[in-house]
Motif scaffolding. Sequence first.
Motif, PDB file in Angstrom:
ATOM      1  N   SER A 126       0.850  -1.193   0.000  1.00  0.00           N
ATOM      2  CA  SER A 126       0.000   0.000   0.000  1.00  0.00           C
ATOM      3  C   SER A 126       0.886   1.244   0.000  1.00  0.00           C
ATOM      4  CB  SER A 126      -0.949  -0.007   1.200  1.00  0.00           C
ATOM      5  OG  SER A 126      -0.210  -0.057   2.407  1.00  0.00           O
ATOM      6  N   VAL A 127       1.362   1.610  -1.175  1.00  0.00           N
ATOM      7  CA  VAL A 127       2.338   2.693  -1.315  1.00  0.00           C
ATOM      8  C   VAL A 127       1.651   3.973  -1.784  1.00  0.00           C
ATOM      9  CG1 VAL A 127       4.411   3.459  -2.537  1.00  0.00           C
ATOM     10  CG2 VAL A 127       4.182   1.069  -1.855  1.00  0.00           C
ATOM     11  N   LEU A 128       1.869   5.047  -1.040  1.00  0.00           N
ATOM     12  CA  LEU A 128       1.495   6.394  -1.453  1.00  0.00           C
ATOM     13  C   LEU A 128       2.738   7.251  -1.286  1.00  0.00           C
ATOM     14  CD1 LEU A 128      -2.042   6.920   0.124  1.00  0.00           C
ATOM     15  CD2 LEU A 128      -1.463   6.738  -2.293  1.00  0.00           C
ATOM     16  N   LEU A 129       3.315   7.669  -2.386  1.00  0.00           N
ATOM     17  CA  LEU A 129       4.561   8.421  -2.344  1.00  0.00           C
ATOM     18  C   LEU A 129       4.336   9.850  -1.875  1.00  0.00           C
ATOM     19  CD1 LEU A 129       6.116   7.218  -5.712  1.00  0.00           C
ATOM     20  CD2 LEU A 129       6.824   6.567  -3.402  1.00  0.00           C
ATOM     21  N   GLY A 130       5.292  10.350  -1.096  1.00  0.00           N
ATOM     22  CA  GLY A 130       5.297  11.758  -0.701  1.00  0.00           C
ATOM     23  C   GLY A 130       5.735  12.615  -1.878  1.00  0.00           C
ATOM     24  N   THR A 131       5.666  13.909  -1.709  1.00  0.00           N
ATOM     25  CA  THR A 131       5.932  14.853  -2.804  1.00  0.00           C
ATOM     26  C   THR A 131       7.305  14.660  -3.442  1.00  0.00           C
ATOM     27  OG1 THR A 131       4.503  16.442  -1.694  1.00  0.00           O
ATOM     28  CG2 THR A 131       5.942  17.301  -3.412  1.00  0.00           C
ATOM     29  N   GLU A 132       8.347  14.600  -2.627  1.00  0.00           N
ATOM     30  CA  GLU A 132       9.711  14.469  -3.172  1.00  0.00           C
ATOM     31  C   GLU A 132       9.911  13.113  -3.847  1.00  0.00           C
ATOM     32  OE1 GLU A 132      14.158  14.327  -1.331  1.00  0.00           O
ATOM     33  OE2 GLU A 132      12.809  15.866  -0.534  1.00  0.00           O
ATOM     34  N   ASP A 133       9.439  12.043  -3.201  1.00  0.00           N
ATOM     35  CA  ASP A 133       9.576  10.705  -3.782  1.00  0.00           C
ATOM     36  C   ASP A 133       8.743  10.573  -5.046  1.00  0.00           C
ATOM     37  OD1 ASP A 133      11.315   9.848  -1.779  1.00  0.00           O
ATOM     38  OD2 ASP A 133       9.653   9.260  -0.477  1.00  0.00           O
ATOM     39  N   ARG A 134       7.584  11.206  -5.058  1.00  0.00           N
ATOM     40  CA  ARG A 134       6.715  11.190  -6.244  1.00  0.00           C
ATOM     41  C   ARG A 134       7.443  11.812  -7.428  1.00  0.00           C
ATOM     42  NH1 ARG A 134       0.589  11.940  -6.382  1.00  0.00           N
ATOM     43  NH2 ARG A 134       0.941  11.031  -4.356  1.00  0.00           N
ATOM     44  N   ALA A 135       8.080  12.949  -7.197  1.00  0.00           N
ATOM     45  CA  ALA A 135       8.801  13.643  -8.275  1.00  0.00           C
ATOM     46  C   ALA A 135       9.971  12.791  -8.779  1.00  0.00           C
ATOM     47  CB  ALA A 135       9.302  15.000  -7.787  1.00  0.00           C
ATOM     48  N   SER A 136      10.685  12.139  -7.865  1.00  0.00           N
ATOM     49  CA  SER A 136      11.821  11.298  -8.265  1.00  0.00           C
ATOM     50  C   SER A 136      11.361  10.083  -9.062  1.00  0.00           C
ATOM     51  CB  SER A 136      12.584  10.840  -7.024  1.00  0.00           C
ATOM     52  OG  SER A 136      13.127  11.938  -6.342  1.00  0.00           O
ATOM     53  N   ALA A 137      10.305   9.425  -8.595  1.00  0.00           N
ATOM     54  CA  ALA A 137       9.779   8.255  -9.310  1.00  0.00           C
ATOM     55  C   ALA A 137       9.254   8.658 -10.682  1.00  0.00           C
ATOM     56  CB  ALA A 137       8.686   7.588  -8.492  1.00  0.00           C
ATOM     57  N   LEU A 138       8.536   9.765 -10.733  1.00  0.00           N
ATOM     58  CA  LEU A 138       7.997  10.264 -12.001  1.00  0.00           C
ATOM     59  C   LEU A 138       9.126  10.524 -12.997  1.00  0.00           C
ATOM     60  CD1 LEU A 138       5.649  11.349 -13.755  1.00  0.00           C
ATOM     61  CD2 LEU A 138       5.988  13.560 -12.620  1.00  0.00           C
ATOM     62  N   ALA A 139      10.177  11.195 -12.540  1.00  0.00           N
ATOM     63  CA  ALA A 139      11.301  11.508 -13.429  1.00  0.00           C
ATOM     64  C   ALA A 139      11.968  10.234 -13.938  1.00  0.00           C
ATOM     65  CB  ALA A 139      12.309  12.386 -12.694  1.00  0.00           C
ATOM     66  N   ALA A 140      12.130   9.244 -13.062  1.00  0.00           N
ATOM     67  CA  ALA A 140      12.788   7.999 -13.468  1.00  0.00           C
ATOM     68  C   ALA A 140      11.964   7.228 -14.492  1.00  0.00           C
ATOM     69  CB  ALA A 140      13.054   7.130 -12.236  1.00  0.00           C
ATOM     70  N   VAL A 141      10.655   7.145 -14.273  1.00  0.00           N
ATOM     71  CA  VAL A 141       9.797   6.408 -15.213  1.00  0.00           C
ATOM     72  C   VAL A 141       9.710   7.152 -16.541  1.00  0.00           C
ATOM     73  CG1 VAL A 141       7.481   5.479 -15.638  1.00  0.00           C
ATOM     74  CG2 VAL A 141       8.501   5.297 -13.355  1.00  0.00           C
ATOM     75  N   LYS A 142       9.578   8.486 -16.489  1.00  0.00           N
ATOM     76  CA  LYS A 142       9.519   9.260 -17.733  1.00  0.00           C
ATOM     77  C   LYS A 142      10.817   9.140 -18.518  1.00  0.00           C
ATOM     78  CE  LYS A 142       7.367  13.270 -17.815  1.00  0.00           C
ATOM     79  NZ  LYS A 142       6.839  14.611 -17.444  1.00  0.00           N
ATOM     80  N   ALA A 143      11.951   9.080 -17.828  1.00  0.00           N
ATOM     81  CA  ALA A 143      13.232   8.907 -18.520  1.00  0.00           C
ATOM     82  C   ALA A 143      13.278   7.537 -19.197  1.00  0.00           C
ATOM     83  CB  ALA A 143      14.390   9.051 -17.530  1.00  0.00           C
ATOM     84  N   MET A 144      12.776   6.501 -18.520  1.00  0.00           N
ATOM     85  CA  MET A 144      12.738   5.153 -19.107  1.00  0.00           C
ATOM     86  C   MET A 144      11.850   5.142 -20.347  1.00  0.00           C
ATOM     87  SD  MET A 144      13.502   1.874 -19.055  1.00  0.00           S
ATOM     88  CE  MET A 144      14.165   1.479 -17.462  1.00  0.00           C
ATOM     89  N   LEU A 145      10.743   5.861 -20.289  1.00  0.00           N
ATOM     90  CA  LEU A 145       9.790   5.902 -21.405  1.00  0.00           C
ATOM     91  C   LEU A 145      10.173   6.927 -22.481  1.00  0.00           C
ATOM     92  CD1 LEU A 145       6.505   5.734 -19.308  1.00  0.00           C
ATOM     93  CD2 LEU A 145       7.334   3.971 -20.884  1.00  0.00           C
ATOM     94  N   ARG A 146      11.151   7.765 -22.171  1.00  0.00           N
ATOM     95  CA  ARG A 146      11.562   8.865 -23.061  1.00  0.00           C
ATOM     96  C   ARG A 146      10.387   9.798 -23.346  1.00  0.00           C
ATOM     97  NH1 ARG A 146      14.550   4.501 -26.315  1.00  0.00           N
ATOM     98  NH2 ARG A 146      16.545   4.459 -25.255  1.00  0.00           N
ATOM     99  N   ILE A 147       9.709  10.176 -22.266  1.00  0.00           N
ATOM    100  CA  ILE A 147       8.567  11.103 -22.345  1.00  0.00           C
ATOM    101  C   ILE A 147       8.990  12.412 -21.704  1.00  0.00           C
ATOM    102  CG2 ILE A 147       6.246  11.588 -21.479  1.00  0.00           C
ATOM    103  CD1 ILE A 147       5.686   8.605 -21.547  1.00  0.00           C
ATOM    104  N   SER A 148       8.698  13.517 -22.389  1.00  0.00           N
ATOM    105  CA  SER A 148       9.041  14.826 -21.821  1.00  0.00           C
ATOM    106  C   SER A 148       7.802  15.650 -21.468  1.00  0.00           C
ATOM    107  CB  SER A 148       9.937  15.611 -22.785  1.00  0.00           C
ATOM    108  OG  SER A 148       9.275  15.769 -24.033  1.00  0.00           O
ATOM    109  N   SER A 149       6.656  15.334 -22.026  1.00  0.00           N
ATOM    110  CA  SER A 149       5.451  16.105 -21.718  1.00  0.00           C
ATOM    111  C   SER A 149       4.902  15.693 -20.356  1.00  0.00           C
ATOM    112  CB  SER A 149       4.375  15.895 -22.795  1.00  0.00           C
ATOM    113  OG  SER A 149       3.753  14.644 -22.623  1.00  0.00           O
TER     114      SER A 149
END
Length: 189
Positions: A9-32
Motif C-alpha cells: 500500500s504505497v502512497l509516495l510523498g511529494t519528493e519521492d513522487r517527483a523522483s519516481a515520475l522523473a525515473a519512469v519518464k526517462a525510461m519511457l523517453r517522455i518529456s510532456s
Amino acid sequence: MMSNGEPGSVLLGTEDRASALAAVKAMLRISSSDDDTLIVALAETALGLAEQFLSRVLIARTVQSVLPALPGWQRLPASPVRAITLVEAVTQNGPVNVLPVTSYAIDIDPRGDGWVRIIDAGGAAQLRVTSTAGQADGWAGIPSPLRQGAVLLAAYLFSERDTSRPPPAAITALWRPFRGLALAAAVHA
C-alpha cells in the motif's frame, strides 16, 4: 490480522513522487506532463508489487496492525520495523484505550521483525499496534536494483496497457536477490 500501511500500500510523498515520475519518464523517453498523474499511479503500483514480492516495506511509513489479544509473542506483519510506538487495546464495544507499558512487551529482532507480547490486555479482544516500518527513508535510499525493477514495471504498465503479454522477467530478476525466504513460521524466543 489486519494492517494499514502494510507492504503493497504505497502512497509516495511529494519528493519521492517527483523522483519516481522523473525515473519512469526517462525510461519511457517522455518529456510532456500530459500523463504525469497516470505515471505516478503506476510507479506507486509497481512499488507496491515490489513490496508484496519482497514481503517488506521499502519506503518508511507508519503502519497500524490489528492483532488478536492473545498471550505469547506475535509478529507484526510489516517489516523491517524501525520503531513500535503505540500499543492499544480494542474492546468488543469499539473503544480504544492506550495500554500502559507494563501491560505488554515489545521487541525488534536483528532481521527487523517487530514483536508484541501481551501481559495484560485488560479484557480487550484485539490490539492495535502502531509502528514505523521501512527499508529506506525515501526513493533515493531504495537499493538500485529494486528501484530499477519498479521503474521498469511502471514503464511496462504504461506502454503495454492494451496487451496481455506478461511483464519482462528482468523485473523479478532484479528483485529476487532481495527476497527473503522463510522455511518455517517465525518464532520469537
